[in-house]
Scaffold this active site. Structure first.
Site, PDB file in Angstrom:
ATOM      1  N   GLY A  22      -0.879  -3.314   7.836  1.00  0.00           N
ATOM      2  CA  GLY A  22       0.564  -3.192   7.942  1.00  0.00           C
ATOM      3  C   GLY A  22       1.132  -3.907   9.160  1.00  0.00           C
TER       4      GLY A  22
ATOM      5  N   THR B 198      -4.654   1.194  12.686  1.00  0.00           N
ATOM      6  CA  THR B 198      -3.479   0.894  13.509  1.00  0.00           C
ATOM      7  C   THR B 198      -2.346   1.871  13.215  1.00  0.00           C
ATOM      8  OG1 THR B 198      -4.047  -1.384  12.950  1.00  0.00           O
ATOM      9  CG2 THR B 198      -2.070  -1.060  14.279  1.00  0.00           C
TER      10      THR B 198
ATOM     11  N   TYR C  31      -6.126   4.759  15.886  1.00  0.00           N
ATOM     12  CA  TYR C  31      -6.142   3.927  17.093  1.00  0.00           C
ATOM     13  C   TYR C  31      -5.455   4.644  18.263  1.00  0.00           C
ATOM     14  CZ  TYR C  31      -7.261  -0.662  14.855  1.00  0.00           C
ATOM     15  OH  TYR C  31      -7.845  -1.720  14.218  1.00  0.00           O
TER      16      TYR C  31
ATOM     17  N   HIS D 104     -12.841   1.373  18.100  1.00  0.00           N
ATOM     18  CA  HIS D 104     -12.444   0.034  17.658  1.00  0.00           C
ATOM     19  C   HIS D 104     -12.305  -0.823  18.908  1.00  0.00           C
ATOM     20  CE1 HIS D 104      -9.694  -3.067  15.873  1.00  0.00           C
ATOM     21  NE2 HIS D 104      -9.230  -3.035  17.113  1.00  0.00           N
TER      22      HIS D 104
ATOM     23  N   HIS E 226     -17.074  -3.508  15.597  1.00  0.00           N
ATOM     24  CA  HIS E 226     -16.612  -4.912  15.679  1.00  0.00           C
ATOM     25  C   HIS E 226     -17.341  -5.658  16.802  1.00  0.00           C
ATOM     26  CE1 HIS E 226     -13.666  -3.121  13.133  1.00  0.00           C
ATOM     27  NE2 HIS E 226     -12.887  -2.678  14.082  1.00  0.00           N
TER      28      HIS E 226
ATOM     29  N   ASP F 236     -15.777  -1.912   7.176  1.00  0.00           N
ATOM     30  CA  ASP F 236     -14.358  -1.999   7.572  1.00  0.00           C
ATOM     31  C   ASP F 236     -13.492  -2.261   6.331  1.00  0.00           C
ATOM     32  OD1 ASP F 236     -12.258  -1.811   9.352  1.00  0.00           O
ATOM     33  OD2 ASP F 236     -12.481  -3.826  10.162  1.00  0.00           O
TER      34      ASP F 236
ATOM     35  N   SER G 287      -7.126  -4.466   7.265  1.00  0.00           N
ATOM     36  CA  SER G 287      -6.571  -5.808   7.182  1.00  0.00           C
ATOM     37  C   SER G 287      -7.375  -6.718   8.094  1.00  0.00           C
ATOM     38  CB  SER G 287      -5.111  -5.806   7.611  1.00  0.00           C
ATOM     39  OG  SER G 287      -4.998  -5.394   8.951  1.00  0.00           O
TER      40      SER G 287
HETATM   41 ZN    ZN Z   1     -11.288  -1.451  13.800  1.00  0.00          ZN
END
Ligand code: ZN
Length: 390
Positions: free
Chosen positions: A69, A99, A130, A195, A224, A285, A289
């Site tokens: 988003g 997010t 997050y 994250h 990540h 994941d 996005s």
């Molecule tokens: Zn992440």
């Protein structure tokens, strides 16, 4: 209901050779060279004819309700389809927000996790997103872990990312100790999924928390870690100090061109750097996005992570990176189950849950998928339906 799988080459992840596996209800009850069941009993017998039998994959980061988003409302990604998970051999997953914890909610995440479990898979979740202060179900991280059955930890808390809440050392230490105590009191892992964005500070904040507070480094589970070579190096240091690191399977050519290291390659590089294989996991994941920001930091494109990427990276570990199958398999089964405290998942063992994949040797195509003793896919065809497909 009894199921007997005969003549399978078992990787538990360790290689057990050709064996038979007996399943009763949701559980594996016997693994032997030859199991013979005679008499008048109702049993489903499958001859695997030398196919590989591996545990169902365990995916510790799936945006089951969708994520993203970052480019406006129309760029919110869709929720996970159970059929994509089944075709990708994933039988256990941990759902996470990301997010956006404003137009998406922790309640929605809980509902989707329960739905995936009712539909035959095993879905757990992280509380929070997050964001800090953390948005929870009960009003506290600790109580969510203790009282809410699918919650096994918190995450993804974002660090080193412009989309995060820029937590301080003491804020992060407080959250991690809440998760830790919640885990201790409930017999869950209380893991803190982190994250990690692309900012230069990398894992500095986690090292500071471990140095300045009583929270051990291993409470954190950063993901990540193959985003760029600096982060990869920081991850190696983190794992050498006792933590577990996660590489992300979903990627794009563009992101790889920007400096991301493919998860299978990062795994091989980490082993070459002397890391023990049990300190490494890969997650998909999925439904997150994959944003593309231009040089000015403006979003100019977006793709969606796929749960099928997890199995694909596992296969690339074996085929392209020449990592032994049993070692590559650990990173998508036993290790992720272990860090999430899921003791009945990620291994083929007596007493463990009957979550299994059958694969064709050599090309590693998934032919059949079993979850909690029930075939979800058999002979290449998905054989389960949700209520909407009846
Ligand atoms: Zn992440």
């Amino acid at each position: 209901m009894l199921t007997l799988i005969k003549n399978a080459q078992i990787y538990s992840p360790e290689s057990l050779g050709i064996c038979d596996v007996l399943i009763s209800g949701k559980k594996i009850v016997q693994i032997e060279k030859n199991i013979d069941i005679s008499g008048n009993i109702n049993i489903d017998v499958i001859d695997a004819q030398g196919q590989l039998l591996i545990p169902g994959l365990v995916d510790t980061l799936v945006h089951i309700t969708g994520g993203g988003g970052e480019g406006g409302f129309s760029t919110r990604t869709a929720e996970l389809s159970i059929y994509d998970a089944i075709k990708g051999g994933v039988t256990t997953m941990v759902g996470a927000l990301g997010t956006d914890a404003s137009t998406r909610s922790i309640g929605e995440l809980y509902g989707k996790a329960k739905a995936l479990t009712e539909d035959g898979l095993s879905c757990y979740m992280y509380t929070g997103s997050y964001e800090i202060p953390v948005k929870t179900i009960t009003g506290s991280v600790r109580n969510d872990i203790i009282f809410v059955e699918p919650v096994i930890g918190i995450g993804e808390i974002a660090i080193a990312d412009h989309r995060g809440s820029q937590p301080t050392v003491s804020e992060l230490a407080r959250i991690a100790s809440d998760a830790r105590v919640g885990g201790m009191l409930s017999g869950k892992s209380g893991v803190v999924s982190v994250h990690v964005g692309g900012a230069e500070e990398c894992l500095e904040l986690l090292f500071k928390v471990a140095r300045d507070s009583a929270v051990p480094l291993a409470q954190f589970y950063p993901t990540h870690m193959s985003r760029n070579s600096n982060l990869f190096d920081a991850g190696i240091e983190f794992a050498l100090q006792g933590g577990t690191i996660d590489f992300t399977a979903s990627t794009t050519d563009h992101i790889l061109a920007m400096g991301e290291i493919r998860a299978s390659k990062a795994f091989a590089m980490a082993l070459n750097r002397g890391l023990q294989s049990n300190k490494i996991t890969i997650s998909s994941d999925a439904q997150g996005s994959l944003p593309h920001f231009d040089d000015e930091g403006v979003l100019d494109g977006l793709e969606v992570g796929r749960i099928g990427s997890l199995f694909e990276e596992f296969a690339l570990c074996v085929k392209d990176e020449n990592i032994p199958l049993e070692i590559a398999l650990e990173a998508v089964t036993k290790n992720p189950a272990s860090i999430c405290g899921l003791i009945n998942k990620g291994q083929i063992k007596v007493g463990g849950d009957a979550d299994l994949n059958l694969l064709i040797p050599g090309d590693l195509t998934i032919t059949s998928v079993m979850s909690k003793g029930v075939w979800m896919m058999k002979g290449g065809r998905v054989c389960t339906k949700t209520i909407f497909d009846h």
